[in-house]
Design a protein around this motif. Structure first.
Motif, mmCIF file in Angstrom:
data_model
loop_
_atom_site.group_PDB
_atom_site.id
_atom_site.type_symbol
_atom_site.label_atom_id
_atom_site.label_comp_id
_atom_site.label_asym_id
_atom_site.label_seq_id
_atom_site.Cartn_x
_atom_site.Cartn_y
_atom_site.Cartn_z
ATOM 1 N N ALA A 178 0.827 -1.204 0.000
ATOM 2 C CA ALA A 178 0.000 0.000 0.000
ATOM 3 C C ALA A 178 0.860 1.253 0.000
ATOM 4 C CB ALA A 178 -0.930 -0.007 1.210
ATOM 5 N N LEU A 179 1.915 1.253 0.820
ATOM 6 C CA LEU A 179 2.783 2.425 0.923
ATOM 7 C C LEU A 179 3.531 2.684 -0.388
ATOM 8 C CD1 LEU A 179 3.852 4.605 2.845
ATOM 9 C CD2 LEU A 179 5.703 3.032 3.462
ATOM 10 N N ILE A 180 4.160 1.653 -0.927
ATOM 11 C CA ILE A 180 4.926 1.821 -2.172
ATOM 12 C C ILE A 180 3.992 2.115 -3.345
ATOM 13 C CG2 ILE A 180 6.436 0.654 -3.822
ATOM 14 C CD1 ILE A 180 7.664 -0.853 -1.467
ATOM 15 N N GLY A 181 2.848 1.430 -3.402
ATOM 16 C CA GLY A 181 1.890 1.690 -4.466
ATOM 17 C C GLY A 181 1.397 3.120 -4.445
ATOM 18 N N GLY A 182 1.108 3.646 -3.249
ATOM 19 C CA GLY A 182 0.647 5.032 -3.144
ATOM 20 C C GLY A 182 1.709 6.032 -3.556
ATOM 21 N N LEU A 183 2.951 5.799 -3.145
ATOM 22 C CA LEU A 183 4.034 6.724 -3.492
ATOM 23 C C LEU A 183 4.340 6.700 -4.986
ATOM 24 C CD1 LEU A 183 6.440 6.088 -0.475
ATOM 25 C CD2 LEU A 183 5.011 8.098 -0.877
ATOM 26 N N VAL A 184 4.384 5.506 -5.579
ATOM 27 C CA VAL A 184 4.651 5.397 -7.023
ATOM 28 C C VAL A 184 3.523 6.044 -7.808
ATOM 29 C CG1 VAL A 184 4.851 3.788 -8.957
ATOM 30 C CG2 VAL A 184 6.069 3.331 -6.821
ATOM 31 N N SER A 185 2.285 5.805 -7.388
ATOM 32 C CA SER A 185 1.132 6.379 -8.070
ATOM 33 C C SER A 185 1.158 7.901 -8.028
ATOM 34 C CB SER A 185 -0.154 5.858 -7.418
ATOM 35 O OG SER A 185 -1.276 6.557 -7.899
ATOM 36 N N GLY A 186 1.377 8.470 -6.830
ATOM 37 C CA GLY A 186 1.421 9.930 -6.707
ATOM 38 C C GLY A 186 2.534 10.542 -7.529
ATOM 39 N N SER A 187 3.676 9.878 -7.557
ATOM 40 C CA SER A 187 4.816 10.387 -8.335
ATOM 41 C C SER A 187 4.506 10.370 -9.831
ATOM 42 C CB SER A 187 6.061 9.545 -8.050
ATOM 43 O OG SER A 187 6.392 9.579 -6.673
ATOM 44 N N LEU A 188 3.878 9.281 -10.305
ATOM 45 C CA LEU A 188 3.569 9.165 -11.728
ATOM 46 C C LEU A 188 2.560 10.217 -12.163
ATOM 47 C CD1 LEU A 188 3.693 7.686 -14.450
ATOM 48 C CD2 LEU A 188 1.899 6.140 -13.587
ATOM 49 N N VAL A 189 1.462 10.330 -11.436
ATOM 50 C CA VAL A 189 0.432 11.298 -11.815
ATOM 51 C C VAL A 189 0.949 12.727 -11.655
ATOM 52 C CG1 VAL A 189 -1.913 12.114 -11.370
ATOM 53 C CG2 VAL A 189 -1.401 9.678 -11.181
ATOM 54 N N GLY A 190 1.740 12.965 -10.620
ATOM 55 C CA GLY A 190 2.327 14.288 -10.452
ATOM 56 C C GLY A 190 3.232 14.663 -11.609
ATOM 57 N N TRP A 191 4.034 13.716 -12.053
ATOM 58 C CA TRP A 191 4.922 13.939 -13.200
ATOM 59 C C TRP A 191 4.108 14.264 -14.450
ATOM 60 C CZ3 TRP A 191 6.561 9.438 -16.637
ATOM 61 C CH2 TRP A 191 7.383 9.881 -17.680
ATOM 62 N N ILE A 192 3.068 13.472 -14.707
ATOM 63 C CA ILE A 192 2.240 13.703 -15.898
ATOM 64 C C ILE A 192 1.533 15.051 -15.806
ATOM 65 C CG2 ILE A 192 0.251 12.888 -17.218
ATOM 66 C CD1 ILE A 192 0.933 10.047 -16.287
ATOM 67 N N SER A 193 0.933 15.329 -14.655
ATOM 68 C CA SER A 193 0.140 16.543 -14.493
ATOM 69 C C SER A 193 0.994 17.803 -14.599
ATOM 70 C CB SER A 193 -0.585 16.518 -13.140
ATOM 71 O OG SER A 193 -1.330 17.685 -12.945
ATOM 72 N N VAL A 194 2.066 17.852 -13.833
ATOM 73 C CA VAL A 194 2.923 19.035 -13.847
ATOM 74 C C VAL A 194 3.586 19.200 -15.212
ATOM 75 C CG1 VAL A 194 4.977 20.104 -12.841
ATOM 76 C CG2 VAL A 194 3.313 18.948 -11.366
ATOM 77 N N GLY A 195 4.059 18.102 -15.795
ATOM 78 C CA GLY A 195 4.674 18.176 -17.122
ATOM 79 C C GLY A 195 3.721 18.693 -18.176
ATOM 80 N N THR A 196 2.470 18.229 -18.115
ATOM 81 C CA THR A 196 1.465 18.693 -19.074
ATOM 82 C C THR A 196 1.198 20.183 -18.907
ATOM 83 O OG1 THR A 196 0.413 16.512 -19.077
ATOM 84 C CG2 THR A 196 -0.886 18.353 -19.900
ATOM 85 N N GLN A 197 1.046 20.634 -17.651
ATOM 86 C CA GLN A 197 0.775 22.046 -17.403
ATOM 87 C C GLN A 197 1.936 22.927 -17.879
ATOM 88 O OE1 GLN A 197 -2.198 23.107 -16.461
ATOM 89 N NE2 GLN A 197 -2.778 20.951 -16.448
ATOM 90 N N MET A 198 3.148 22.463 -17.749
ATOM 91 C CA MET A 198 4.300 23.233 -18.225
ATOM 92 C C MET A 198 4.273 23.350 -19.743
ATOM 93 S SD MET A 198 7.361 21.804 -15.729
ATOM 94 C CE MET A 198 8.604 22.702 -16.655
ATOM 95 N N LYS A 199 3.954 22.249 -20.424
ATOM 96 C CA LYS A 199 3.872 22.286 -21.880
ATOM 97 C C LYS A 199 2.728 23.186 -22.347
ATOM 98 C CE LYS A 199 7.328 19.586 -22.819
ATOM 99 N NZ LYS A 199 8.540 20.130 -23.497
ATOM 100 N N MET A 200 1.625 23.186 -21.598
ATOM 101 C CA MET A 200 0.512 24.068 -21.947
ATOM 102 C C MET A 200 0.909 25.531 -21.763
ATOM 103 S SD MET A 200 -2.710 21.996 -20.285
ATOM 104 C CE MET A 200 -3.838 23.371 -20.538
ATOM 105 N N ALA A 201 1.622 25.823 -20.670
ATOM 106 C CA ALA A 201 2.064 27.190 -20.412
ATOM 107 C C ALA A 201 3.036 27.680 -21.479
ATOM 108 C CB ALA A 201 2.712 27.277 -19.030
ATOM 109 N N GLN A 202 3.830 26.733 -22.023
ATOM 110 C CA GLN A 202 4.777 27.081 -23.087
ATOM 111 C C GLN A 202 4.108 27.193 -24.443
ATOM 112 O OE1 GLN A 202 7.689 23.953 -22.815
ATOM 113 N NE2 GLN A 202 8.359 24.549 -20.752
ATOM 114 N N GLY A 203 2.834 26.808 -24.517
ATOM 115 C CA GLY A 203 2.116 26.871 -25.777
ATOM 116 C C GLY A 203 2.352 25.685 -26.686
ATOM 117 N N VAL A 204 3.046 24.652 -26.178
ATOM 118 C CA VAL A 204 3.329 23.465 -26.986
ATOM 119 C C VAL A 204 2.071 22.616 -27.130
ATOM 120 C CG1 VAL A 204 4.715 21.362 -27.154
ATOM 121 C CG2 VAL A 204 5.738 23.466 -26.259
ATOM 122 N N ILE A 205 1.311 22.495 -26.038
ATOM 123 C CA ILE A 205 0.056 21.746 -26.076
ATOM 124 C C ILE A 205 -1.104 22.731 -26.078
ATOM 125 C CG2 ILE A 205 -1.418 20.121 -24.842
ATOM 126 C CD1 ILE A 205 1.035 18.809 -23.708
#
Length: 577
Positions: free
Chosen positions: A444-471
């Motif tokens: 449960a602990l490792i699954g939660g940490l890996v999940s949060g890291s993955l979604v955080g990476w996708i979410s923040v990365g997407t928002q940065m690309k949107m701010a740059q006008g790429v997406i």
């Protein structure tokens, strides 16, 4: 044709309506603190309403809690800008309610716990409980300031009053009645505010339809403007909104928001029986469906009203979130009190979300972070006082964070995707515990940490690309042909004179193009898969678990331990039928 730049502010009647909403909310808190038969001076009364709350107020409270000012202002803007596909989020609402009522809620009700994160300690260990609590508190501390800022911006827009003055004033009222009256005050103020929200939206719908020229004209103009799209069955997960992205994605998002959320669990456990809690959930779905549908239809009405003169293009307003207040002041300024009713409805949605958040965060902080670390138990009076202090502190922090949000405009647009960073892992961890007997604390602990890291990476990365006008996401066409002729000529000359430079096509990492509606699903599935695999690799089987910690849907696959009669409710995690 709508008038151009005819914009009026609140009159005395509007201020009276708005002030009345705040005064009534405050008086409810005073009543439950000083005049009610049962005072809010025990943990049970303050956090759970003495577990004697009725179906109607709890239902209204839940509806108000889950429809925030962001929804009231943002959904019409979504319809206007991107079309009606988002309306299909309602396709999954009934399924979410059934899943919650029969798979998740019985577990919490059987255990009768104050904080939903107590479950993680009972099922796994204190570390997993702490992870769940921190994820929840992080989510709410980010969410509440945004919930307050958006309607405060709308209020400033229609009154001319500085945003920095109205925000602290309104929040102080919310903190006041939440601190004094506990859950009962929150629930009953939510009930009053829900009624105001419904009244405001119904008034805007009918006046908007009349101003456009009838239902058929609203539909005709939206059809001509390519706004009507409900059944885009394209399976491409990178398309922002299709039938599948909004229905499947919303299923997981709402499941995370309803089934394991502290605010929801706390209110359902305030009901005297599981049956009444299930009825409350059913009423919640009906109310949410009605409110979301009204917000969606208002978006179509707004487009029909401005279909030949887009107020954003012509500079009357700057962002799509301002469309609804601008529209209301156009159609309702001649009716005294109606703009005040509308803004009261929007702020009611915000205040109910804030009060619910403060009350539920107080429960989590007290039950999960403070109480387990106390060397000797607090008296009921001490616990009640401490919880009131906690409300004031976190409420004050949220008010301060509103001014931070004001400087971070991109955060408001990213609310949905950022919330999935915590919602996905939490749904996955709870589901892992309730549906997978072999899961253990390490998984449960490792699954939660890996999940949060993955979604955080996708979410923040997407928002940065949107701010740059790429997406960029394609928006629906808007027209200015009906605007003032001189203004159109000036706009065209400026547009033709401007140097248009196209940004070169840039390759984007595939997951950054994933629809934000799928983020919670990705997070939940990742937490479950990783957690289950890690549990198996670390000897997950063979642990004694009480049957009450597992969802009723898996009870039929388990055998009770036969060593002793007293252990009839104990199951072995490797003893599957």
């Amino acid at each position: 044709m709508p008038p151009e730049d005819v914009y009026t502010y609140f009159d005395i009647f509007d201020y009276i309506v708005f002030a009345a909403m705040l005064i009534v909310s405050s008086l409810i808190g005073v009543y439950f603190a000083f005049f009610a038969k049962v005072k809010q001076d025990t943990t049970s009364e303050y956090l759970m309403g003495g577990k004697t709350m009725g179906i109607f107020p709890i239902s209204m409270s839940l509806i108000a809690s889950y429809i925030s000012g962001i929804s009231v202002l943002g959904i019409p803007a979504e319809m206007y800008t991107y079309g009606s596909q988002f309306w299909m989020v309602l396709a999954s609402e009934a399924l979410v309610s059934l899943t919650m009522a029969y798979c998740y809620l019985p577990v919490f009700y059987k255990l009768q716990i104050t904080s939903s994160y107590e479950y993680l300690n009972l099922r796994f260990n204190q570390t997993v409980r702490l992870l769940g609590s921190v994820l929840f508190l992080t989510k709410m501390m980010l969410y509440i300031p945004i919930v307050i800022y958006v309607p405060a911006l709308a209020f400033s827009q229609v009154t001319g009053i500085n945003l920095h003055l109205i925000t602290p004033a309104v929040c102080i009222v919310c903190i006041f009645y939440t601190t004094l009256g506990g859950l009962k005050a929150v629930v009953w103020t939510d009930t009053v505010q829900t009624v105001m929200m419904f009244a405001a939206l119904i008034a805007v719908v009918f006046m908007g339809i009349d101003s456009v020229g009838g239902l058929s004209e609203v539909w005709r103009r939206n059809e001509a403007g390519d706004r009507l799209e409900f059944f885009n069955f394209n399976w491409d997960p990178t398309i922002r909104h299709t039938f599948w992205t909004v229905s499947i994605g919303n299923y997981f998002s709402w499941l995370a928001s309803c089934s394991i959320n502290q605010a929801m669990v706390q209110r359902c456990l305030a009901m005297p029986t599981l049956k009444s809690a299930r009825i409350t959930v059913a009423i919640l779905v009906i109310g949410i469906t009605a409110l979301v549908s009204m917000c969606c239809y208002i978006g179509l009405v707004i487009y029909a009203y401005y279909y030949k003169c887009d107020p954003i293009t012509r500079g009357s307003i700057h962002k799509s979130d301002q469309l609804l207040p601008y529209f209301v002041m156009h159609i309702a300024s001649s009716m005294p009190g109606l703009p005040g009713l509308f803004v009261s409805g929007v702020f009611s949605a915000a205040l109910s979300s804030m009060s619910t958040g403060l009350n539920s965060m107080t429960g989590v902080i007290f039950e999960d972070l403070i109480k387990p670390r106390m060397k000797k138990p607090l008296t009921e009076a001490q616990a009640s006082f401490l919880m009131k202090v906690i409300v004031v502190i976190i409420g004050s922090i949220c008010v301060a964070l509103v001014f931070v949000v004001e400087k971070m405009g991109a955060l408001i647009q990213a609310t949905g995707s950022l919330s999935a960073i915590t919602a996905g892992p939490l749904l996955g961890i709870f589901s892992l515990g309730m549906f997978f007997p072999n899961a253990n604390a390490k998984g449960a602990l490792i699954g939660g940490l890996v999940s949060g890291s993955l979604v955080g990476w996708i979410s923040v990365g997407t928002q940065m690309k949107m701010a740059q006008g790429v997406i960029k996401f394609p928006q629906k066409f808007v027209s200015i042909e009906g605007c003032n002729a001189n203004w159109v000529a000036e706009y065209l000359s400026l547009t033709l004179a401007a140097e248009v430079t196209e940004r070169p096509e840039e390759a984007v990492f595939g997951l950054y193009r994933l629809s934000y509606m799928y983020y919670t699903m990705v997070g939940a599935v990742t937490a479950i898969v990783v957690g289950f695999v890690v549990s198996l690799l670390t000897g997950g089987g063979g642990k004694r678990i009480h049957r009450d910690l597992l969802s009723p849907v898996v009870h039929g696959f388990l055998k009770p331990e036969s060593a002793a009669e007293d252990d009839k409710d104990i199951v072995m995690t490797d003893n599957l039928m």
